[in-house]
Design an enzyme around this catalytic site. Structure first.
Site, PDB file in Angstrom:
ATOM      1  N   ASP A 213    -110.543  -4.998 -39.006  1.00 59.46           N
ATOM      2  CA  ASP A 213    -111.590  -5.681 -39.758  1.00 59.46           C
ATOM      3  C   ASP A 213    -112.717  -4.691 -40.002  1.00 59.46           C
ATOM      4  OD1 ASP A 213    -112.901  -8.289 -40.739  1.00 59.46           O
ATOM      5  OD2 ASP A 213    -114.388  -7.498 -39.335  1.00 59.46           O
TER       6      ASP A 213
ATOM      7  N   GLU B  98    -107.666  -5.554 -44.347  1.00 64.21           N
ATOM      8  CA  GLU B  98    -108.064  -6.553 -45.327  1.00 64.21           C
ATOM      9  C   GLU B  98    -108.256  -5.897 -46.692  1.00 64.21           C
ATOM     10  OE1 GLU B  98    -111.708  -8.310 -44.104  1.00 64.21           O
ATOM     11  OE2 GLU B  98    -112.489  -6.469 -43.250  1.00 64.21           O
TER      12      GLU B  98
ATOM     13  N   CYS C 198    -111.975 -26.688 -31.056  1.00 62.16           N
ATOM     14  CA  CYS C 198    -111.362 -26.485 -29.736  1.00 62.16           C
ATOM     15  C   CYS C 198    -112.282 -25.746 -28.768  1.00 62.16           C
ATOM     16  CB  CYS C 198    -110.048 -25.716 -29.873  1.00 62.16           C
ATOM     17  SG  CYS C 198    -110.243 -24.004 -30.412  1.00 62.16           S
TER      18      CYS C 198
ATOM     19  N   ASP D 265    -115.966 -10.659 -35.332  1.00 59.09           N
ATOM     20  CA  ASP D 265    -115.200  -9.665 -36.090  1.00 59.09           C
ATOM     21  C   ASP D 265    -113.852  -9.374 -35.432  1.00 59.09           C
ATOM     22  OD1 ASP D 265    -117.137  -9.178 -38.157  1.00 59.09           O
ATOM     23  OD2 ASP D 265    -118.357  -8.179 -36.643  1.00 59.09           O
TER      24      ASP D 265
END
Length: 459
Positions: free
Chosen positions: A217, A304, A397, A404
């Site tokens: 990322d 990405e 949850c 990140d």
């Protein structure tokens, strides 16, 4: 890239070549635009409003340009010539009409036309349309034959032997295929493309052999976040406080000098050298980061697929309906973000990762970045409120993680889904769950420098 040491005559000749090649490039581009308008927009008319017929007197039509004879004389399967082939065949006529172009090597002129062909090919592949060049974005030319190297001297056709800093000797058995001469702020440089057919090509692993994938990322606070919890620092070479102050002082010195004076040129040269120093630091650090990512014990790297140009786009203007005045749209705040994105240079880093991954025989997978920072890696719940700065707390949850690093894990999982779709018989390895269960935060492996060591290396 090697730095050249030309004499005064050679340096002046190369500067003149760059100016003439820039004019030739712009003429060829204008010729193609005119040819397209004449053939597909205006038709047989030179002026749509007056309906005047096209002729050499009333319209710019050159038989030696892109509107020349489009057919080949030989019996090829595809007898039609492209615009690049027509302009390439017109180079002898150019040398007769403009004798000073005869001083330029013929292969350099041919590569100048091919440079425009590459620009059009990139446009048809979905990139930007070719643009006219100016002094700032046209600073190089290319040889394809005739280049020789002996020790610390290099021979360039029509320029002669020239000394250069042979900082990295060419290995035995390699042949020089091309040489690109480039002008930078502190002098001339040459980039050599070499080839040895005895060296086998790198073979990338097929998807069936991909067992381990690591997700990356890209960010600004930290340059790269990996799915195994490791984070790589972003030195911010162009946007740190010291660099900003130094750049502000040097630019102020330029503004205080008289326009057109030699002192102003010297001050502007110092600004250019400082920008070059920043770019060289960034380039060196990115090679270090790319090698650190590729050298990890994985079979594939998931990155990405960012649309960086859209991320740097200006904010839409806001207009008051009553007064018609422009309202604040946040562009002044986004300006700092754009500078940080420029400084991070994600596109160049991805290119370096692709290059090194190919040498190591690893696969690079580009996945969609949509909702990777908002999706919970534990339950899959997608909500913008899950992320609070660098913290990720799932509202469904209660899963807690670094935002990140959670995004890097989602990128890794999407890469696994791509591999499984292409190879249905391949199952997701158990190591995925082990990677997601590793502790968060900065992680230092044995033999790898910490983030503090990275800063010390680059300083």
């Amino acid at each position: 890239m090697y730095k050249l040491r030309p004499n005064i005559t050679q340096s002046s000749t190369m500067s003149n070549w760059v100016d003439m090649l820039r004019s030739h490039y712009n003429w060829c581009l204008n010729d193609r635009l005119t040819q397209y308008a004449q053939q597909f927009i205006q038709g047989d008319y030179c002026n749509i409003r007056t309906k005047a017929l096209a002729c050499p007197i009333t319209c710019f039509v050159s038989k030696n340009g892109a509107t020349g004879e489009p057919w080949k004389n030989s019996g090829d399967k595809n007898p039609r010539r492209s615009a690049g082939m027509i302009q390439d065949a017109a180079l002898p006529t150019l040398k007769k009409a403009r004798p000073w172009y005869a001083d330029i090597d013929s292969t350099v002129l041919q590569q100048n036309v091919k440079r425009l062909d590459v620009a059009y090919k990139n446009f048809f592949d979905g990139r930007g349309f070719p643009k006219f060049k100016n002094r700032s974005n046209f600073t190089s030319f290319t040889y394809v034959i005739g280049v020789k190297v002996q020790g610390n001297k290099i021979y360039l056709p029509k320029l002669g032997w020239m000394r250069f800093f042979n900082s990295r000797p060419i290995p035995d058995g390699f042949k020089i295929k091309a040489a690109t001469i480039r002008k930078r702020q502190d002098g001339w440089y040459v980039s050599l493309r070499i080839e040895d057919r005895a060296v086998p090509d790198y073979i990338v692993k097929p998807f069936t052999e991909v067992n381990n994938i690591i997700g990356c990322d890209l960010g600004i606070t930290k340059l790269v976040h990996l799915s195994d919890g490791y984070q790589i620092e972003n030195p911010k070479f162009a946007t740190n406080k010291k660099t900003k102050v130094t750049l502000k002082i040097r630019q102020r010195r330029v503004n205080r000098k008289a326009k057109g004076s030699k002192n102003r040129k010297k001050a502007a040269t110092n600004v250019g050298k400082f920008h070059k120093k920043i770019a060289d630091k960034r380039d060196c650090y990115q090679w270090y980061v790319a090698n650190k990512i590729v050298s990890r014990n994985v079979d594939a790297i998931a990155i990405e697929d960012l649309n960086v140009s859209a991320m740097k786009r200006r904010c839409k203007p806001k207009v008051d309906e009553e007064s018609g005045r422009f309202l604040k749209n946040g562009q002044s705040r986004k300006k700092g973000l754009n500078r940080s994105i420029f400084d991070a240079s994600w596109g160049e880093l991805v290119l370096k990762i692709d290059y090194l991954a190919a040498k190591h025989g690893k696969v690079v997978l580009k996945v969609s970045p949509k909702y990777t920072s908002q999706k919970c890696q534990n339950c899959g719940h997608v909500d913008a409120s899950n992320r609070d700065g660098e913290k990720f707390i799932c509202t469904q949850c209660g899963h807690f993680d670094h935002a990140d690093i959670n995004a890097a894990k989602n990128i890794r999982d999407r890469a696994y889904s791509i591999v499984r779709v292409d190879c249905p018989e391949l199952k997701r390895p158990k190591q995925c769950k082990e990677l997601s269960a590793r502790p968060r935060g900065n992680r230092v492996e044995p033999g790898n420098p910490s983030n503090r060591d990275i800063k010390s290396v680059m300083s």
